[in-house]
Write a protein that holds these residues in place. Structure first.
Motif, PDB file in Angstrom:
ATOM      1  N   VAL A 172       9.367 -15.990  -0.092  1.00  8.01           N
ATOM      2  CA  VAL A 172       9.243 -16.035   1.223  1.00  8.01           C
ATOM      3  C   VAL A 172       7.899 -16.399   1.790  1.00  8.01           C
ATOM      4  O   VAL A 172       7.589 -17.264   2.827  1.00  8.01           O
ATOM      5  CB  VAL A 172       9.478 -14.507   1.897  1.00  8.01           C
ATOM      6  CG1 VAL A 172       9.225 -14.482   3.480  1.00  8.01           C
ATOM      7  CG2 VAL A 172      11.083 -14.234   1.686  1.00  8.01           C
ATOM      8  N   HIS A 173       6.846 -15.995   0.945  1.00  5.41           N
ATOM      9  CA  HIS A 173       5.440 -16.425   1.393  1.00  5.41           C
ATOM     10  C   HIS A 173       5.319 -17.751   1.150  1.00  5.41           C
ATOM     11  O   HIS A 173       4.568 -18.527   2.065  1.00  5.41           O
ATOM     12  CB  HIS A 173       4.313 -15.469   0.500  1.00  5.41           C
ATOM     13  CG  HIS A 173       3.139 -15.586   0.712  1.00  5.41           C
ATOM     14  ND1 HIS A 173       2.667 -14.966   2.077  1.00  5.41           N
ATOM     15  CD2 HIS A 173       1.804 -15.948   0.169  1.00  5.41           C
ATOM     16  CE1 HIS A 173       1.405 -15.320   2.212  1.00  5.41           C
ATOM     17  NE2 HIS A 173       0.991 -15.853   0.860  1.00  5.41           N
ATOM     18  N   MET A 174       5.733 -18.437   0.350  1.00  2.07           N
ATOM     19  CA  MET A 174       5.782 -19.785  -0.172  1.00  2.07           C
ATOM     20  C   MET A 174       6.492 -20.516   0.901  1.00  2.07           C
ATOM     21  O   MET A 174       6.080 -21.748   1.324  1.00  2.07           O
ATOM     22  CB  MET A 174       6.455 -20.301  -1.557  1.00  2.07           C
ATOM     23  CG  MET A 174       5.406 -19.583  -2.612  1.00  2.07           C
ATOM     24  SD  MET A 174       3.750 -19.998  -2.553  1.00  2.07           S
ATOM     25  CE  MET A 174       3.842 -21.587  -3.120  1.00  2.07           C
ATOM     26  N   ALA A 175       7.697 -20.081   1.396  1.00  2.64           N
ATOM     27  CA  ALA A 175       8.334 -20.828   2.630  1.00  2.64           C
ATOM     28  C   ALA A 175       7.576 -20.696   4.030  1.00  2.64           C
ATOM     29  O   ALA A 175       7.761 -21.848   4.494  1.00  2.64           O
ATOM     30  CB  ALA A 175       9.528 -19.987   2.641  1.00  2.64           C
ATOM     31  N   GLU A 176       6.640 -19.936   4.086  1.00  2.00           N
ATOM     32  CA  GLU A 176       6.100 -19.744   5.077  1.00  2.00           C
ATOM     33  C   GLU A 176       4.962 -21.001   5.142  1.00  2.00           C
ATOM     34  O   GLU A 176       4.725 -21.743   6.189  1.00  2.00           O
ATOM     35  CB  GLU A 176       5.382 -18.484   5.409  1.00  2.00           C
ATOM     36  CG  GLU A 176       6.271 -17.497   5.808  1.00  2.00           C
ATOM     37  CD  GLU A 176       5.508 -16.022   5.820  1.00  2.00           C
ATOM     38  OE1 GLU A 176       4.551 -15.843   5.457  1.00  2.00           O
ATOM     39  OE2 GLU A 176       6.323 -15.041   6.303  1.00  2.00           O
ATOM     40  N   ARG A 177       4.495 -21.133   3.673  1.00  2.00           N
ATOM     41  CA  ARG A 177       3.282 -22.279   3.726  1.00  2.00           C
ATOM     42  C   ARG A 177       4.012 -23.529   3.698  1.00  2.00           C
ATOM     43  O   ARG A 177       3.399 -24.619   4.332  1.00  2.00           O
ATOM     44  CB  ARG A 177       2.636 -21.956   2.387  1.00  2.00           C
ATOM     45  CG  ARG A 177       2.069 -20.702   2.094  1.00  2.00           C
ATOM     46  CD  ARG A 177       1.264 -20.823   0.663  1.00  2.00           C
ATOM     47  NE  ARG A 177       0.610 -19.472   0.475  1.00  2.00           N
ATOM     48  CZ  ARG A 177      -0.165 -19.047  -0.505  1.00  2.00           C
ATOM     49  NH1 ARG A 177      -0.199 -20.125  -1.520  1.00  2.00           N
ATOM     50  NH2 ARG A 177      -0.812 -17.917  -0.549  1.00  2.00           N
ATOM     51  N   LEU A 178       5.302 -23.605   3.248  1.00  2.00           N
ATOM     52  CA  LEU A 178       5.779 -24.707   3.476  1.00  2.00           C
ATOM     53  C   LEU A 178       6.238 -25.374   4.944  1.00  2.00           C
ATOM     54  O   LEU A 178       6.079 -26.458   5.445  1.00  2.00           O
ATOM     55  CB  LEU A 178       7.220 -24.913   2.552  1.00  2.00           C
ATOM     56  CG  LEU A 178       7.979 -26.304   2.521  1.00  2.00           C
ATOM     57  CD1 LEU A 178       7.143 -27.138   1.918  1.00  2.00           C
ATOM     58  CD2 LEU A 178       9.420 -25.753   1.763  1.00  2.00           C
ATOM     59  N   ALA A 179       6.491 -24.329   5.774  1.00  9.42           N
ATOM     60  CA  ALA A 179       6.918 -24.543   6.952  1.00  9.42           C
ATOM     61  C   ALA A 179       5.678 -24.752   7.860  1.00  9.42           C
ATOM     62  O   ALA A 179       5.467 -25.819   8.714  1.00  9.42           O
ATOM     63  CB  ALA A 179       7.405 -23.125   7.737  1.00  9.42           C
TER      64      ALA A 179
END
Length: 461
Positions: A446-453
């Motif tokens: 989830v943390h990495m998905a926020e960075r991708l966004a």
């Protein structure tokens, strides 16, 4: 039987030109948090490591699995992401198309999945094949391009508690008595024997009166404990006597024999502890639950709770992403794990560490000497008389200590509050370890998905 298909094998069959019902969901799924998570999760590589992908592609016996190999791994991430039980997750999976796309399945609304034990079976299958360090190597390789400050890591330990009641000696002994007395009655009935006489009803009445009291004196505790130990010893002796006299006949099942062995060990531990002179003396390999004999008391010395019951886990965190360095249900000192943390960091990121943040538990002489030899800046408080002048190293030390106290401790709270790790609801040791692994790395995903966004928004701008 539910009709389940893998999405990758579905062709367009809707008779309207230029319209595909699933296209709208695919578009919204790609832009959702789950969609970004799936792009950042190496599901195929993890499935291969789990041994779910056969080496030889050929005909396999038995019915086709509802979930693909990658779908099974995705299902575990989804379970920890939602924090739902197996029945609730099955209900949501039937009605949520995004969940189906994440797990690579397509469900007919008229023929939904109904057997929620399918999720438990998949968890048990993966639990027996989990290799934590190899799986973390796969995840780190995929996430490394999105991370920065790879030469700095923070380390700390926490306890992921099991879902069990607080075990006192009286509760544990009475639980053993109930289970063993039930087995003694069933065994005597199988062998056609008269049920042995015991003081079970009298002790049950005394135990109920003890439970109803809000406070107990030490004399009351010792009096009841003495009666419970005596009754438990009597029941175990009667069971052994019946087994000796009727050897070769239908006796205890394998599961019942395993439970009796655990109860016998509890009886010996409690009897030796009760007869000892020091009531505060620790019991080696102390069993605190008959159903979970692998759980041990972990003394943490916190203000809220002095003792926790579950798995103790030493983690390292690099740029907000946590990895498991050591996980054990037995107590261990995290201060002895710093050298292992450095080696693990080197293996995961192929770079030398320059800065380490850790609490006072890691600030022993051996760790200080090791970091000094390797030229590593730490957050450990300087020994000796404090200096009035602040140097650059002092400011780096303070910053490392601040980030460790906020980011590292905050990650533990996030995992426990939002990813179902506060009280782990598992029945076996391997399944509990599996849930801890997927809970930690679901929080990472989830943390990495926020960075991708954020990267996608920056490119769009």
């Amino acid at each position: 039987m539910a009709k389940v298909q893998h999405i990758s094998g579905i062709s367009k069959r809707i008779p309207f030109d230029g319209f595909d019902f699933y296209d709208l969901f695919r578009i919204t799924f790609e832009n959702s948090e789950l969609g970004r998570m799936k792009r950042l999760l190496p599901l195929h590589e993890m499935a291969v490591n789990f041994g779910l992908v056969p080496k030889k592609q050929g005909h396999r016996r038995g019915p086709k699995s509802y979930f693909s190999a990658e779908g099974k791994v995705a299902l575990m991430f989804l379970k920890m992401y939602t924090g739902l039980s197996a029945p609730k997750l099955m209900e949501q999976l039937n009605g949520n198309v995004h969940y189906q796309l994440f797990c690579d399945i397509s469900l007919n609304p008229l023929r939904p999945l109904t057997n929620y034990k399918l999720i438990d079976d998949i968890a048990m299958e993966l639990a027996g094949k989990l290799k934590i360090q190899q799986q973390q190597d796969i995840l780190a390789e995929i996430w490394k391009p999105y991370m920065k400050d790879l030469d700095t890591f923070y380390t700390d330990a926490t306890c992921y508690e099991s879902d069990m009641r607080y075990p006192t000696d009286q509760k544990l002994l009475w639980e053993c008595i109930e289970k063993s007395y039930r087995m003694m009655c069933e065994l005597s009935q199988r062998l056609g024997l008269r049920r042995p006489r015991t003081k079970y009803l009298d002790v049950e009445k005394a135990n109920m009166g003890y439970v109803k009291q809000r406070k107990h004196s030490k004399s009351q505790q010792r009096k009841l404990t003495r009666r419970l130990i005596h009754l438990l010893g009597k029941i175990l002796e009667e069971i052994r006597k019946m087994m000796r006299e009727h050897d070769g006949e239908e006796g205890l099942t394998v599961r019942e024999q395993s439970t009796i062995d655990i109860i016998t060990k509890v009886y010996r531990q409690q009897k030796n502890h009760f007869n000892g002179n020091d009531p505060r003396e620790s019991i080696p390999e102390r069993i605190v639950s008959v159903s979970k004999p692998y759980v041990r008391p972990i003394v943490r010395g916190k203000e809220v709770k002095n003792v926790e019951f579950g798995a103790k886990c030493n983690n390292i965190q690099v740029d907000g992403i946590s990895f498991i360095e050591k996980l054990s249900f037995n107590a261990f000192s995290e201060g002895t794990r710093l050298e292992h943390c450095i080696k693990m960091h080197k293996r995961l990121f192929k770079t030398d560490v320059k800065k380490i943040g850790g609490d006072t538990g890691y600030a022993g002489s051996s760790n200080r000497n090791l970091c000094k030899q390797m030229g590593i800046q730490t957050s450990f408080v300087k020994r000796g008389r404090p200096s009035t002048e602040k140097t650059e190293k002092d400011f780096v030390r303070q910053e490392l200590a601040r980030v460790r106290a906020t980011a590292m401790e905050g990650s533990f709270g996030t995992q426990k509050e939002h990813y179902d790790l506060r009280r782990i609801k598992a029945r076996t040791k391997k399944t509990e370890i599996l849930y801890i692994f997927f809970g930690i790395h679901t929080a990472n995903a989830v943390h990495m998905a926020e960075r991708l966004a954020e990267q996608e928004r920056a490119k769009a701008a």
